[in-house]
Design a protein around this motif. Structure first.
Motif, short mmCIF file in Angstrom:
data_model
loop_
_atom_site.label_atom_id
_atom_site.label_comp_id
_atom_site.label_asym_id
_atom_site.label_seq_id
_atom_site.Cartn_x
_atom_site.Cartn_y
_atom_site.Cartn_z
N VAL A 1 0.80 -1.46 0.31
CA VAL A 1 -0.17 -0.08 0.08
C VAL A 1 0.61 1.22 0.10
CG1 VAL A 1 -1.80 0.91 1.86
CG2 VAL A 1 -1.71 -1.34 1.45
N TYR A 2 1.94 1.28 1.15
CA TYR A 2 2.55 2.23 0.78
C TYR A 2 3.50 3.15 -0.39
CZ TYR A 2 7.11 5.12 1.33
OH TYR A 2 8.63 5.64 0.75
N PHE A 3 3.92 2.17 -1.17
CA PHE A 3 4.94 1.60 -2.71
C PHE A 3 3.24 2.73 -3.75
CE2 PHE A 3 7.51 -1.45 -0.93
CZ PHE A 3 8.64 0.03 -0.72
N ILE A 4 2.12 1.68 -3.44
CA ILE A 4 1.07 2.16 -4.23
C ILE A 4 1.29 4.40 -3.99
CG2 ILE A 4 -1.78 2.65 -4.21
CD1 ILE A 4 -1.03 -0.68 -4.44
N LEU A 10 4.11 10.13 -6.70
CA LEU A 10 4.93 10.42 -8.43
C LEU A 10 4.41 10.54 -9.64
CD1 LEU A 10 7.98 7.76 -7.90
CD2 LEU A 10 8.14 9.90 -7.02
N GLN A 11 3.02 10.57 -9.76
CA GLN A 11 2.14 10.65 -11.17
C GLN A 11 1.77 12.30 -10.55
OE1 GLN A 11 0.29 7.10 -10.81
NE2 GLN A 11 1.63 5.79 -11.76
N GLN A 16 -5.44 10.27 -4.41
CA GLN A 16 -5.03 9.18 -4.12
C GLN A 16 -3.98 8.94 -3.51
OE1 GLN A 16 -4.68 7.06 -8.08
NE2 GLN A 16 -6.19 8.45 -9.03
N ALA A 17 -2.94 9.22 -3.57
CA ALA A 17 -1.36 9.20 -2.66
C ALA A 17 -1.87 9.17 -1.05
CB ALA A 17 -0.53 10.51 -3.34
N LEU A 18 -2.55 10.46 -0.41
CA LEU A 18 -3.37 10.58 0.31
C LEU A 18 -4.00 9.77 0.57
CD1 LEU A 18 -4.09 14.62 -0.15
CD2 LEU A 18 -1.80 13.42 1.58
N LEU A 19 -4.73 8.66 -0.04
CA LEU A 19 -5.55 7.55 0.73
C LEU A 19 -4.88 6.93 0.75
CD1 LEU A 19 -8.93 8.42 -2.12
CD2 LEU A 19 -8.61 8.35 0.90
#
Length: 93
Positions: A1-4, A10-11, A16-19
């Protein structure tokens, strides 16, 4: 989940990163990535324009040991994000 979450960051998909970062912090509290995730949460808040949330995230990292590199980075960000004091507001000796 961290890497997602990191890839979404990065994108430039900050929402979405915050979620994903929140999921790591809430569901994997004992993970060895929790402090790093908290750091990236702060950075993501900054990039998305929510400076107050970034500051709150960085302040939590101040509970880490003083020599911890993530704490040191958080201290530096907090210094940079803090409003400069007006010299006229300094008390007169």
């Amino acid at each position: 989940v961290y890497f997602i979450g990191y890839m979404k960051f990065l994108q430039g998909h900050y929402d979405q990163a915050l979620l994903h970062f929140h999921e790591v912090i809430e569901q994997y509290k004992l993970s060895n990535r929790t402090d790093e995730t908290r750091w990236w949460l702060g950075v993501t808040f900054e990039r998305s324009g929510d400076i107050n949330a970034a500051i709150d995230s960085y302040k939590i990292l101040l509970d880490l040991p003083p020599q911890n590199p993530i704490r040191v980075k958080a201290e530096l960000r907090l210094e940079e994000l803090s409003p400069e004091k007006d010299p006229k507001e300094s008390p007169v000796s």
